[in-house]
Design a protein around this motif. Sequence first.
Motif, PDB file in Angstrom:
ATOM      1  N   THR A 744       0.835  -1.191   0.000  1.00  0.00           N
ATOM      2  CA  THR A 744       0.000   0.000   0.000  1.00  0.00           C
ATOM      3  C   THR A 744       0.867   1.237   0.000  1.00  0.00           C
ATOM      4  O   THR A 744       2.033   1.196   0.433  1.00  0.00           O
ATOM      5  CB  THR A 744      -0.919   0.016   1.234  1.00  0.00           C
ATOM      6  OG1 THR A 744      -1.816   1.120   1.134  1.00  0.00           O
ATOM      7  CG2 THR A 744      -0.112   0.150   2.520  1.00  0.00           C
ATOM      8  N   GLU A 746       0.172   5.220   1.279  1.00  0.00           N
ATOM      9  CA  GLU A 746      -0.823   6.029   1.971  1.00  0.00           C
ATOM     10  C   GLU A 746      -0.285   7.436   2.213  1.00  0.00           C
ATOM     11  O   GLU A 746       0.930   7.680   2.182  1.00  0.00           O
ATOM     12  CB  GLU A 746      -1.190   5.387   3.325  1.00  0.00           C
ATOM     13  CG  GLU A 746      -1.669   3.948   3.226  1.00  0.00           C
ATOM     14  CD  GLU A 746      -3.017   3.810   2.527  1.00  0.00           C
ATOM     15  OE1 GLU A 746      -3.712   4.842   2.341  1.00  0.00           O
ATOM     16  OE2 GLU A 746      -3.389   2.677   2.161  1.00  0.00           O
ATOM     17  N   TRP A 752      -4.545   3.784   6.943  1.00  0.00           N
ATOM     18  CA  TRP A 752      -4.492   2.701   5.969  1.00  0.00           C
ATOM     19  C   TRP A 752      -5.899   2.496   5.423  1.00  0.00           C
ATOM     20  O   TRP A 752      -6.805   2.061   6.137  1.00  0.00           O
ATOM     21  CB  TRP A 752      -4.010   1.407   6.613  1.00  0.00           C
ATOM     22  CG  TRP A 752      -2.539   1.355   6.901  1.00  0.00           C
ATOM     23  CD1 TRP A 752      -1.742   2.356   7.333  1.00  0.00           C
ATOM     24  CD2 TRP A 752      -1.712   0.208   6.779  1.00  0.00           C
ATOM     25  NE1 TRP A 752      -0.467   1.926   7.499  1.00  0.00           N
ATOM     26  CE2 TRP A 752      -0.396   0.597   7.167  1.00  0.00           C
ATOM     27  CE3 TRP A 752      -1.925  -1.101   6.381  1.00  0.00           C
ATOM     28  CZ2 TRP A 752       0.675  -0.274   7.178  1.00  0.00           C
ATOM     29  CZ3 TRP A 752      -0.857  -1.981   6.393  1.00  0.00           C
ATOM     30  CH2 TRP A 752       0.438  -1.571   6.774  1.00  0.00           C
ATOM     31  N   ASP A 754      -6.468   1.075   1.971  1.00  0.00           N
ATOM     32  CA  ASP A 754      -6.510  -0.072   1.049  1.00  0.00           C
ATOM     33  C   ASP A 754      -5.150  -0.765   1.045  1.00  0.00           C
ATOM     34  O   ASP A 754      -4.099  -0.116   0.965  1.00  0.00           O
ATOM     35  CB  ASP A 754      -6.835   0.389  -0.374  1.00  0.00           C
ATOM     36  CG  ASP A 754      -8.232   0.975  -0.495  1.00  0.00           C
ATOM     37  OD1 ASP A 754      -9.196   0.196  -0.404  1.00  0.00           O
ATOM     38  OD2 ASP A 754      -8.326   2.205  -0.651  1.00  0.00           O
ATOM     39  N   TYR A 755      -5.210  -2.100   1.149  1.00  0.00           N
ATOM     40  CA  TYR A 755      -3.988  -2.906   1.024  1.00  0.00           C
ATOM     41  C   TYR A 755      -4.149  -3.756  -0.231  1.00  0.00           C
ATOM     42  O   TYR A 755      -4.995  -4.656  -0.282  1.00  0.00           O
ATOM     43  CB  TYR A 755      -3.776  -3.785   2.254  1.00  0.00           C
ATOM     44  CG  TYR A 755      -2.453  -4.496   2.275  1.00  0.00           C
ATOM     45  CD1 TYR A 755      -1.304  -3.851   2.714  1.00  0.00           C
ATOM     46  CD2 TYR A 755      -2.349  -5.814   1.839  1.00  0.00           C
ATOM     47  CE1 TYR A 755      -0.078  -4.489   2.729  1.00  0.00           C
ATOM     48  CE2 TYR A 755      -1.126  -6.467   1.841  1.00  0.00           C
ATOM     49  CZ  TYR A 755       0.001  -5.810   2.281  1.00  0.00           C
ATOM     50  OH  TYR A 755       1.219  -6.451   2.296  1.00  0.00           O
ATOM     51  N   ARG A 756      -3.359  -3.460  -1.262  1.00  0.00           N
ATOM     52  CA  ARG A 756      -3.534  -4.103  -2.555  1.00  0.00           C
ATOM     53  C   ARG A 756      -2.843  -5.459  -2.582  1.00  0.00           C
ATOM     54  O   ARG A 756      -1.798  -5.672  -1.964  1.00  0.00           O
ATOM     55  CB  ARG A 756      -2.944  -3.241  -3.671  1.00  0.00           C
ATOM     56  CG  ARG A 756      -3.749  -2.001  -4.015  1.00  0.00           C
ATOM     57  CD  ARG A 756      -3.539  -0.882  -3.029  1.00  0.00           C
ATOM     58  NE  ARG A 756      -4.127   0.380  -3.471  1.00  0.00           N
ATOM     59  CZ  ARG A 756      -4.122   1.475  -2.742  1.00  0.00           C
ATOM     60  NH1 ARG A 756      -3.591   1.476  -1.529  1.00  0.00           N
ATOM     61  NH2 ARG A 756      -4.660   2.582  -3.221  1.00  0.00           N
TER      62      ARG A 756
END
Length: 803
Positions: A744, A746, A752, A754-756
């Motif tokens: 991610t 940020e 936080w 979105d964690y791709r």
Amino acid sequence: MRPPDCFSRPFVRRTAVLAAVLLCTSPVLAQAQRPVVRAQAPDATPANGRGKVADVVVRGNKLLATQQIVYMLKTRPGIEYNSETVQEDVRTLFATKQYADVRVNYTNRPDGGVTVEFTVREFPNVVEKITYLGAKHLSDDDLGTATGVRVDAPLDPVANKIACQNITRKYNESGRPFASCVLVSGGNPGDREVVFQITEGPKVAVSDIQITGNTFVTAAVLRSHLNSGSHLGGLVFSDFNPLMADADVGKLEEYYRDFGFQDVRVSRELQWAPDGRTVVLLFHVQEGPRYRIKDIPQPVNAKSLSVEELQRLSKVKPGDFYSGRLLGEDVTRIKDYYGYEGRLARVTPVPYFSKDTPGIVTVQYEIEERPPSRVGEILITGNTRTKQGVIADELEIFPGQILSYPDLRASERNLARRGIFKSSPDGAIHPTISVLDEDGDNPYKTICVQVEEADTGSFIIGAGVTSDAGLTGSVVLNERNFDWLNPPWSIDDVLNGRAWRGAGQELRLEAVPGTQLQRYSATFREPRLFDSLFSLTLGGYYYTRNFDEYNETRLGARVGIGRQINKNWSASVGLRVENVGVNDVGTGLGGIPPVDYTSVQGNNFLVGLRSSVTRDTRDSYLRPTEGSQFEASYEQCFGKATFPLFNLDANKYFTVYQRNDGTGRHVLALHSQFAIAGDSTPVYERFFGGGFRSIRGFQFRGVGPDVNGYKTGGDFMFLNSLEYQVPLTARDQIYAVGFLDSGTVESNIRNWSDYRVSAGFGFRFVVPLMGPVPIALDFGFPLVKGPQDRTQLFSFYLGFYKF
């Protein structure tokens, strides 16, 4: 690499020439032209070598004056008569190739002296003309080099016959196995012309190499160890060399024995095509049993250390397969253990193969201890351009210290790391440091440092294309053994490559024009600043890059000081001063640009002070299969904005599977990056995610905070990647990868959103002379993404370089 040679080059050349002459004339000595020593009225005095030579007489000479011949002889008036010396003189005269016969007589004089008489019979003619009939594909110069026959040289019938055989061998090596040669003229003493009748025969190509009987590894792996080549996809054929094919039989047997197949037998068969233009090489392998080691190798003849102490150093376990590599590693550990105290231990592994129990071997380490020694004179050879001091700076030994053999190996690694001497990735070729007269009684040992200088200069013109930076060209001038205090003083200095070289410095000039990226830079590096352990790097650059949001330019300079702390750890500090130009904001996207960009339009002055520490234990810089790499860095920036940059980068590599011979490694690679920037960091220094070396499956700079469709970057970045690599070819030059990327970017570490996550596969093509990963193709599929992320299925890197 050839063994160290600390003798003078002229001495070596003269010795080699004399050896070659004696070898070529051995048939002469064995036949009619063998020297004959006849004695007239011999008695015990000359035979026992107690009489003095009173006179030396030469008869039968016409081409050379008597004094010239006498000067070549070691038998001279006033020395003790010695029959072995006389025989050596005869060989010396034959080596001139001017005499068909040499006879020696000695006569005892009344006064107790000896008269030695040399009677020579010269070759009646000299070569007036040399003709090569039927030669179409080799020039007269090439054939003359192979034969050694020269106009105006004494005509030697035996040497001419040998020359005819050399011509046949020369054609065989060039892929013409049916070539033949007949000596039409020059085989008789009365000839004046040498005529070779040559039948070249057709050129034969190797259409395929087949191997049968192998179970240890695949035929493709075995083929990769052969010198003989085969066709590539049926398009390119290699020449058939019978001598090379015969040598490949030995290479296969050597390969198998190194892995414990002591009874292996390999035979060779040729399968000819009907037209005789191509041939299939067929190797039949009878592997036999693979021997296992019965017990832990037993050290014998150790005096100062106990058997138990030495056995604890061994990594060989009962039941392990017999392996030259494993035993060699044990030998090194034992020698190093002795060597820390300066003691020399000659360690020889001696296998005892069981006749009663096939496949079982017992190994003993025969140890011959020597008392402690000290470093005496240090001789450095092989460097024609590099200064002695550059090499001496890398040595961890000095005259007078206790001779520590681990220090010798560490010095070898230091020299190899410099990159200016020839070294191979497998370690077979590298700078060597050896101890002369190891078995001598002198406690001060002469150390011989042997290097072979590599081609350190390169001029590269190339082109590349990536999904991140578009199409780019490349013009690079690089010199790894630069010397800014050594300008050319003559045209010879330029032609022989001595100008601007020799101090071990590095100079790199680079121009990279492109459609989206342009970079022009000059970098100078001094690895040993003032002969210390510190390095100095200076650089200047101009850079332009077109992004979707804006166009960026950078004009600046860098200076860095580094220090190699030990084998694995290094540290550095650096300073950059640059002007960052932010222009054409919004031309690529339209809409209203956010303040992140409008606030920094124009020129932005920046000064950054950076420090870093690195630990690197990777087994290879090109394709690591074991070990790790870790770097921690901190940079404090000043100028139009004041902000910090902190970065942690770690890589870890595991070998999950490998072939029986250690090749074809499946590698699990882990990568993590953790980066934080200050709240006042301008957009041109923030972090962006996505792309080939980030989160695949997303566009370059396609992951991160978004304002009005503009990617504004983040002050916090956390990336992770897991990649599994599987070689697809015997030489490990093509391999497939499967990967799982995540991370991610940020606006700050506290938020936080979105964690791709993405997964995919790809391919790597390693082509010689094109770098470690010149062609990389990846297909990434986003599994978890943010609402405004930009995705991209296919990412690639292609680079084609011409040296």
